[in-house]
Write a protein that holds these residues in place. Sequence first.
Motif, PDB file in Angstrom:
ATOM      1  N   LEU A 157      -3.807  -1.673  -6.478  1.00  0.00           N
ATOM      2  CA  LEU A 157      -4.398  -2.368  -5.340  1.00  0.00           C
ATOM      3  C   LEU A 157      -4.828  -3.778  -5.748  1.00  0.00           C
ATOM      4  O   LEU A 157      -4.746  -4.826  -4.925  1.00  0.00           O
ATOM      5  CB  LEU A 157      -5.496  -1.646  -5.034  1.00  0.00           C
ATOM      6  CG  LEU A 157      -5.211  -0.705  -3.847  1.00  0.00           C
ATOM      7  CD1 LEU A 157      -6.681  -0.391  -3.285  1.00  0.00           C
ATOM      8  CD2 LEU A 157      -4.479  -1.324  -2.537  1.00  0.00           C
ATOM      9  N   LEU A 207       0.704   6.577  -7.664  1.00  0.00           N
ATOM     10  CA  LEU A 207       0.849   6.023  -6.528  1.00  0.00           C
ATOM     11  C   LEU A 207       2.405   6.004  -6.091  1.00  0.00           C
ATOM     12  O   LEU A 207       2.564   6.226  -4.847  1.00  0.00           O
ATOM     13  CB  LEU A 207       0.335   4.775  -6.476  1.00  0.00           C
ATOM     14  CG  LEU A 207      -0.206   3.898  -5.283  1.00  0.00           C
ATOM     15  CD1 LEU A 207      -1.148   4.888  -4.447  1.00  0.00           C
ATOM     16  CD2 LEU A 207      -0.927   2.633  -5.402  1.00  0.00           C
ATOM     17  N   LEU A 250       3.364   9.523  -5.100  1.00  0.00           N
ATOM     18  CA  LEU A 250       2.841   9.970  -3.993  1.00  0.00           C
ATOM     19  C   LEU A 250       3.532   9.201  -2.644  1.00  0.00           C
ATOM     20  O   LEU A 250       4.224   9.731  -1.773  1.00  0.00           O
ATOM     21  CB  LEU A 250       1.451   9.365  -3.729  1.00  0.00           C
ATOM     22  CG  LEU A 250       0.602   9.877  -2.571  1.00  0.00           C
ATOM     23  CD1 LEU A 250       0.395  11.505  -2.694  1.00  0.00           C
ATOM     24  CD2 LEU A 250      -0.607   8.981  -2.202  1.00  0.00           C
ATOM     25  N   VAL A 298      -4.893   9.656  -5.639  1.00  0.00           N
ATOM     26  CA  VAL A 298      -4.919   8.266  -5.051  1.00  0.00           C
ATOM     27  C   VAL A 298      -4.565   8.004  -3.668  1.00  0.00           C
ATOM     28  O   VAL A 298      -3.925   7.005  -3.209  1.00  0.00           O
ATOM     29  CB  VAL A 298      -3.864   7.460  -6.010  1.00  0.00           C
ATOM     30  CG1 VAL A 298      -4.237   7.260  -7.360  1.00  0.00           C
ATOM     31  CG2 VAL A 298      -2.624   8.225  -5.895  1.00  0.00           C
ATOM     32  N   VAL A 299      -4.832   8.860  -2.756  1.00  0.00           N
ATOM     33  CA  VAL A 299      -4.585   8.975  -1.300  1.00  0.00           C
ATOM     34  C   VAL A 299      -5.362   7.777  -0.560  1.00  0.00           C
ATOM     35  O   VAL A 299      -4.779   6.867   0.156  1.00  0.00           O
ATOM     36  CB  VAL A 299      -4.923  10.288  -0.696  1.00  0.00           C
ATOM     37  CG1 VAL A 299      -4.434  10.168   0.720  1.00  0.00           C
ATOM     38  CG2 VAL A 299      -4.021  11.469  -1.443  1.00  0.00           C
ATOM     39  N   GLN A 310      -5.978   4.876  -2.264  1.00  0.00           N
ATOM     40  CA  GLN A 310      -5.141   3.770  -2.553  1.00  0.00           C
ATOM     41  C   GLN A 310      -4.112   3.549  -1.752  1.00  0.00           C
ATOM     42  O   GLN A 310      -3.785   2.508  -1.394  1.00  0.00           O
ATOM     43  CB  GLN A 310      -5.145   3.535  -3.884  1.00  0.00           C
ATOM     44  CG  GLN A 310      -6.518   3.463  -4.773  1.00  0.00           C
ATOM     45  CD  GLN A 310      -6.066   3.526  -6.314  1.00  0.00           C
ATOM     46  OE1 GLN A 310      -5.130   2.947  -6.604  1.00  0.00           O
ATOM     47  NE2 GLN A 310      -6.975   4.326  -7.010  1.00  0.00           N
ATOM     48  N   ALA A 311      -3.440   4.592  -1.457  1.00  0.00           N
ATOM     49  CA  ALA A 311      -2.118   4.378  -0.809  1.00  0.00           C
ATOM     50  C   ALA A 311      -2.397   4.152   0.562  1.00  0.00           C
ATOM     51  O   ALA A 311      -1.713   3.191   1.325  1.00  0.00           O
ATOM     52  CB  ALA A 311      -1.258   5.751  -0.641  1.00  0.00           C
ATOM     53  N   ALA A 343      -4.832   2.294   1.599  1.00  0.00           N
ATOM     54  CA  ALA A 343      -5.334   0.715   1.478  1.00  0.00           C
ATOM     55  C   ALA A 343      -4.104  -0.228   1.393  1.00  0.00           C
ATOM     56  O   ALA A 343      -3.933  -1.221   1.986  1.00  0.00           O
ATOM     57  CB  ALA A 343      -6.255   0.506   0.464  1.00  0.00           C
ATOM     58  N   LEU A 344      -2.961   0.450   0.696  1.00  0.00           N
ATOM     59  CA  LEU A 344      -1.801  -0.249   0.643  1.00  0.00           C
ATOM     60  C   LEU A 344      -1.117  -0.599   1.650  1.00  0.00           C
ATOM     61  O   LEU A 344      -0.699  -1.432   2.124  1.00  0.00           O
ATOM     62  CB  LEU A 344      -0.907   0.295  -0.641  1.00  0.00           C
ATOM     63  CG  LEU A 344      -0.105  -0.581  -1.279  1.00  0.00           C
ATOM     64  CD1 LEU A 344      -0.622  -1.497  -2.018  1.00  0.00           C
ATOM     65  CD2 LEU A 344       0.815   0.513  -2.142  1.00  0.00           C
ATOM     66  N   PHE A 345      -1.305   0.468   2.554  1.00  0.00           N
ATOM     67  CA  PHE A 345      -0.602   0.575   3.941  1.00  0.00           C
ATOM     68  C   PHE A 345      -1.245  -0.326   4.881  1.00  0.00           C
ATOM     69  O   PHE A 345      -0.716  -1.185   5.551  1.00  0.00           O
ATOM     70  CB  PHE A 345      -0.631   2.017   4.683  1.00  0.00           C
ATOM     71  CG  PHE A 345       0.450   2.927   4.053  1.00  0.00           C
ATOM     72  CD1 PHE A 345       1.849   2.590   3.776  1.00  0.00           C
ATOM     73  CD2 PHE A 345       0.169   4.214   3.684  1.00  0.00           C
ATOM     74  CE1 PHE A 345       2.721   3.244   3.379  1.00  0.00           C
ATOM     75  CE2 PHE A 345       1.290   5.077   3.341  1.00  0.00           C
ATOM     76  CZ  PHE A 345       2.388   4.548   3.106  1.00  0.00           C
TER      77      PHE A 345
END
Lengths: 170, 101
Positions: free
Chosen positions: A53, A128, A131, B57-58, B60-61, B63-65
């Motif tokens: 991030l 990540l 996932l 890390v869900v 963070q995923a 937030a990336l979206f």
Amino acid sequence: MIEQLVFYSLAAVAVLSALGVVTMKNSVHSALMLGLALAAVAGVFALLGADFLFAGQVLIYVSGIAVLIMFVVMLLGRTYDLHLRQVNNQWLAGLLICGITFSGLWRVIGLFSESRAHSAPVPGTRLLGRLLMSDYALPFELISLILMASLLGAVYFSRSERSQSSSTNP
Amino acid sequence: MSLAHYLFLGSLLFLIGVFGALTRRNILGILMSIELMFNAANINLAAFNRFLHPQGVVGQALALFIITIAAAELVAGLALVLAIYRNTDTVYVEDFNLLKG
């Protein structure tokens, strides 16, 4: 100790530059302040152990979005903008709304004052990627569709009048 | 550092963004305030992920979206702003009254 120092300095930079974004008269200064606030948020991500991030924030926000906004601000800027009021006359109501919302959020934040991190952060980039390619594969593809659509929309909306008339009357 | 510190920072940034979106007259200022709100939400997501679910890390995923969708929204929004500016010759939102009868 060092973590507290880093956190408080990053938080101070983020909050002060965000205040600069919403209060400064000159839009160019606002855009510069926005870049600073986004960089401070990237630092907060690094402090939270969200390494991918952090990199994404620096790449997309600080060096992409902030620069794009700066371009548009300079395209649409006028010199007489510097003598005009940049804030409408509802600022007191806005302040009231923010105060009431904050008092509500404050009670929720109080619930988490005891939760601390028990372990050092681990690098999450590999997790990540796994996932996004397994459980989140469909949203990942949908995001690419959305990016495509917004790209097409941007090209369509920002065509000049001359090319529009030439495309309708070949 | 507890989770409350990060949530406090996130809510402060979010409310600064709300205030800017409510009170700026310049459409570009409103767009910048919306970007601040997105970032505040991302701080919250990353902080909850770190403190309440450190083995995944869900957050963070997600937030990336959000970062990706914010980029798409801003590109389309700036193109619209350019088109509106070409038609009305102003960037102040109270002058965007083309649809008024």
